[in-house]
Design a protein around this motif. Structure first.
Motif, PDB file in Angstrom:
ATOM      1  N   THR A 206      -7.524 138.333 -29.535  1.00 54.24           N
ATOM      2  CA  THR A 206      -6.233 139.015 -29.652  1.00 54.24           C
ATOM      3  C   THR A 206      -5.854 139.308 -31.095  1.00 54.24           C
ATOM      4  O   THR A 206      -5.117 140.258 -31.363  1.00 54.24           O
ATOM      5  CB  THR A 206      -5.117 138.179 -28.996  1.00 54.24           C
ATOM      6  N   GLY A 207      -6.356 138.508 -32.044  1.00 53.55           N
ATOM      7  CA  GLY A 207      -5.955 138.669 -33.434  1.00 53.55           C
ATOM      8  C   GLY A 207      -6.872 139.518 -34.279  1.00 53.55           C
ATOM      9  O   GLY A 207      -6.453 140.069 -35.300  1.00 53.55           O
ATOM     10  N   ILE A 208      -8.158 139.616 -33.893  1.00 50.31           N
ATOM     11  CA  ILE A 208      -9.126 140.405 -34.655  1.00 50.31           C
ATOM     12  C   ILE A 208      -9.502 141.616 -33.822  1.00 50.31           C
ATOM     13  O   ILE A 208     -10.041 141.468 -32.726  1.00 50.31           O
ATOM     14  CB  ILE A 208     -10.372 139.565 -34.982  1.00 50.31           C
TER      15      ILE A 208
ATOM     16  N   GLY B 213     -16.310 150.956 -34.279  1.00 49.84           N
ATOM     17  CA  GLY B 213     -16.698 149.823 -35.104  1.00 49.84           C
ATOM     18  C   GLY B 213     -17.549 148.871 -34.294  1.00 49.84           C
ATOM     19  O   GLY B 213     -18.421 149.294 -33.538  1.00 49.84           O
ATOM     20  N   ASP B 214     -17.301 147.580 -34.411  1.00 48.03           N
ATOM     21  CA  ASP B 214     -18.062 146.575 -33.679  1.00 48.03           C
ATOM     22  C   ASP B 214     -17.408 146.352 -32.318  1.00 48.03           C
ATOM     23  O   ASP B 214     -16.337 145.757 -32.223  1.00 48.03           O
ATOM     24  CB  ASP B 214     -18.086 145.266 -34.474  1.00 48.03           C
ATOM     25  N   PHE B 215     -18.070 146.818 -31.258  1.00 46.67           N
ATOM     26  CA  PHE B 215     -17.579 146.646 -29.892  1.00 46.67           C
ATOM     27  C   PHE B 215     -18.409 145.602 -29.147  1.00 46.67           C
ATOM     28  O   PHE B 215     -18.429 145.566 -27.928  1.00 46.67           O
ATOM     29  CB  PHE B 215     -17.630 147.982 -29.144  1.00 46.67           C
ATOM     30  N   GLY B 216     -19.098 144.729 -29.905  1.00 44.76           N
ATOM     31  CA  GLY B 216     -19.946 143.739 -29.273  1.00 44.76           C
ATOM     32  C   GLY B 216     -19.188 142.643 -28.551  1.00 44.76           C
ATOM     33  O   GLY B 216     -19.734 141.981 -27.669  1.00 44.76           O
TER      34      GLY B 216
ATOM     35  N   ARG C  23     -12.186 142.669 -27.608  1.00 47.50           N
ATOM     36  CA  ARG C  23     -11.029 142.320 -28.422  1.00 47.50           C
ATOM     37  C   ARG C  23      -9.934 143.348 -28.181  1.00 47.50           C
ATOM     38  O   ARG C  23     -10.162 144.373 -27.541  1.00 47.50           O
ATOM     39  CB  ARG C  23     -11.389 142.317 -29.916  1.00 47.50           C
ATOM     40  N   ASN C  24      -8.753 143.079 -28.740  1.00 48.35           N
ATOM     41  CA  ASN C  24      -7.719 144.091 -28.726  1.00 48.35           C
ATOM     42  C   ASN C  24      -8.219 145.339 -29.452  1.00 48.35           C
ATOM     43  O   ASN C  24      -8.798 145.236 -30.535  1.00 48.35           O
ATOM     44  CB  ASN C  24      -6.448 143.580 -29.426  1.00 48.35           C
ATOM     45  N   ALA C  25      -8.013 146.498 -28.874  1.00 47.40           N
ATOM     46  CA  ALA C  25      -8.464 147.748 -29.477  1.00 47.40           C
ATOM     47  C   ALA C  25      -7.389 148.307 -30.406  1.00 47.40           C
ATOM     48  O   ALA C  25      -6.196 148.175 -30.143  1.00 47.40           O
ATOM     49  CB  ALA C  25      -8.799 148.771 -28.398  1.00 47.40           C
ATOM     50  N   ARG C  26      -7.842 148.907 -31.502  1.00 50.36           N
ATOM     51  CA  ARG C  26      -6.912 149.513 -32.459  1.00 50.36           C
ATOM     52  C   ARG C  26      -7.479 150.848 -32.931  1.00 50.36           C
ATOM     53  O   ARG C  26      -8.649 150.925 -33.346  1.00 50.36           O
ATOM     54  CB  ARG C  26      -6.687 148.591 -33.650  1.00 50.36           C
ATOM     55  N   PHE C  27      -6.664 151.882 -32.856  1.00 49.36           N
ATOM     56  CA  PHE C  27      -7.062 153.197 -33.365  1.00 49.36           C
ATOM     57  C   PHE C  27      -6.577 153.329 -34.799  1.00 49.36           C
ATOM     58  O   PHE C  27      -5.396 153.148 -35.092  1.00 49.36           O
ATOM     59  CB  PHE C  27      -6.469 154.310 -32.511  1.00 49.36           C
ATOM     60  N   ILE C  28      -7.508 153.657 -35.701  1.00 46.46           N
ATOM     61  CA  ILE C  28      -7.184 153.839 -37.113  1.00 46.46           C
ATOM     62  C   ILE C  28      -7.735 155.192 -37.544  1.00 46.46           C
ATOM     63  O   ILE C  28      -8.955 155.390 -37.553  1.00 46.46           O
ATOM     64  CB  ILE C  28      -7.782 152.722 -37.986  1.00 46.46           C
ATOM     65  N   PRO C  29      -6.901 156.138 -37.879  1.00 45.15           N
ATOM     66  CA  PRO C  29      -7.397 157.481 -38.204  1.00 45.15           C
ATOM     67  C   PRO C  29      -8.156 157.515 -39.530  1.00 45.15           C
ATOM     68  O   PRO C  29      -7.879 156.738 -40.446  1.00 45.15           O
ATOM     69  CB  PRO C  29      -6.109 158.307 -38.286  1.00 45.15           C
TER      70      PRO C  29
ATOM     71  N   HIS D  71     -16.296 148.596 -38.770  1.00 45.96           N
ATOM     72  CA  HIS D  71     -17.072 147.376 -38.523  1.00 45.96           C
ATOM     73  C   HIS D  71     -16.536 146.228 -39.384  1.00 45.96           C
ATOM     74  O   HIS D  71     -16.383 145.094 -38.916  1.00 45.96           O
ATOM     75  CB  HIS D  71     -18.549 147.637 -38.836  1.00 45.96           C
ATOM     76  N   ASN D  72     -16.237 146.516 -40.655  1.00 45.74           N
ATOM     77  CA  ASN D  72     -15.740 145.479 -41.557  1.00 45.74           C
ATOM     78  C   ASN D  72     -14.423 144.884 -41.068  1.00 45.74           C
ATOM     79  O   ASN D  72     -14.160 143.686 -41.253  1.00 45.74           O
ATOM     80  CB  ASN D  72     -15.536 146.052 -42.964  1.00 45.74           C
ATOM     81  N   LEU D  73     -13.587 145.696 -40.450  1.00 44.59           N
ATOM     82  CA  LEU D  73     -12.278 145.225 -40.005  1.00 44.59           C
ATOM     83  C   LEU D  73     -12.378 144.193 -38.888  1.00 44.59           C
ATOM     84  O   LEU D  73     -11.404 143.476 -38.613  1.00 44.59           O
ATOM     85  CB  LEU D  73     -11.417 146.416 -39.544  1.00 44.59           C
ATOM     86  N   SER D  74     -13.528 144.123 -38.241  1.00 50.27           N
ATOM     87  CA  SER D  74     -13.724 143.132 -37.171  1.00 50.27           C
ATOM     88  C   SER D  74     -14.444 141.881 -37.645  1.00 50.27           C
ATOM     89  O   SER D  74     -14.726 140.990 -36.845  1.00 50.27           O
ATOM     90  CB  SER D  74     -14.515 143.763 -36.013  1.00 50.27           C
ATOM     91  N   HIS D  75     -14.752 141.805 -38.952  1.00 57.38           N
ATOM     92  CA  HIS D  75     -15.491 140.667 -39.489  1.00 57.38           C
ATOM     93  C   HIS D  75     -14.719 140.088 -40.673  1.00 57.38           C
ATOM     94  O   HIS D  75     -14.810 140.599 -41.790  1.00 57.38           O
ATOM     95  CB  HIS D  75     -16.897 141.087 -39.887  1.00 57.38           C
TER      96      HIS D  75
END
Length: 298
Positions: free
Chosen positions: A200-202, A217-220, A223-229, A237-241
């Motif tokens: 929920t947090g990442i 990004g990383d959908f492996g 997690r909560n999905a976030r759209f970033i234009p 990918h970095n935002l999930s790590h």
């Protein structure tokens, strides 16, 4: 821990210091100093807001940003009531990014180095292994450190201070280091793990390219999905790590261990995310210890 009122001297008498905490962190302001001192003679005036202190393993300069004076203890020493004051100080070279921008002093930058952004915000910081930030916006009233933290997360990097030198280090490179120390043969630390909180947090991030095609990004992991234009796949990918604290370890004083180092905990490699080194006066005897918040990259 010795604390000085000038770079070359003016040491605060050790019998006046009740507690010091030197904190090292993987944050836009990588060092903070907390000092609790007995008020005697002109000590309150010398520890004024904006005054400088020097101390720590690397003898760096810190600027006082907060003072908290305690209630008198009721004990009188000579003609002076016993009273203490706690001060919090930021690393001077980058303390300006912890303050909201003044009206008319917004900072916007496109494809500029992070060090240049620090300097545009009033910092004197010199950064090694620097990188360019594609877009940086800090409006009047906003605090630059928030936008800096986002820029570092998007790059998958952290600001690391070692031996007085600040550099940008990739998170995966930090985790690949050889452990500098071993904190115990068995793991008895306070620990925290929750797949639910991480999910929920990442976020797992998604964007669109210039042609309207979906960029993931990383959908492996779910997690909560976030759209970033306007983001490319590498940044998404970095935002999930990100660093996640797994354990809190109390240890004997080890000031050589700082945020950005890697330690071994019962044979398991852990990244030091925050390190706090404490000295506490206990009936005239100084007790020292270190506490480490350690973890891994999500």
């Amino acid at each position: 821990m010795n604390i000085y009122l000038s770079k070359s001297g003016g040491q605060i008498p050790g019998d006046l210091i009740q507690e010091t905490v030197l904190r090292s962190d993987l944050a836009p302001i990588p060092r903070t100093l907390e000092l609790t001192v007995q008020l005697k003679d002109d000590m309150q005036q010398r520890l004024a807001m904006g005054a400088s202190l020097w101390g720590g393993y690397e003898h760096l300069e810190y600027t006082i940003v907060m003072r908290e004076r305690a209630q008198p203890t009721g004990v009188i020493q000579g003609d002076t009531p016993m009273q203490a004051m706690k001060v919090t100080a930021f690393l001077t070279s980058c303390q300006s990014i912890g303050r909201p921008r003044q009206p008319g002093r917004a900072v916007t930058a496109y494809n500029q180095s992070l060090g240049g952004i620090y300097r545009a915000c009033g910092s004197s910081l010199v950064i090694a292994n620097d990188f360019n930030v594609g877009r940086f916006v800090c409006l009047a009233g906003d605090t630059p450190s928030h936008a800096v933290a986002v820029a570092l997360q998007e790059e998958g990097a952290a600001l690391v201070l070692r031996n007085g030198r600040i550099s940008i280090e990739r998170l995966h490179n930090l985790m690949a280091q050889t452990p500098t120390d071993s904190l115990g043969q068995f793991d008895s630390s306070a620990a925290h793990e929750s797949d639910l909180l991480e999910q929920t947090g990442i976020p797992m991030c998604i964007s669109l390219d210039d042609y309207g095609q979906v960029v993931q990004g990383d959908f492996g992991t779910a997690r909560n999905a976030r759209f970033i234009p306007g983001m490319d796949a590498r940044t998404l990918h970095n935002l999930s790590h990100v660093p996640i604290t797994r354990r809190i370890i109390d240890n004997q004083l080890a000031m050589k261990i700082r945020a950005g180092d890697v330690v071994s905990v019962a044979g398991r490699t852990q990244l030091v995310i925050t390190a706090a080194h404490r000295s506490l006066s206990n009936n005239g005897i100084m007790d020292t210890s270190s506490r480490f918040w350690v973890g891994e990259i999500s």
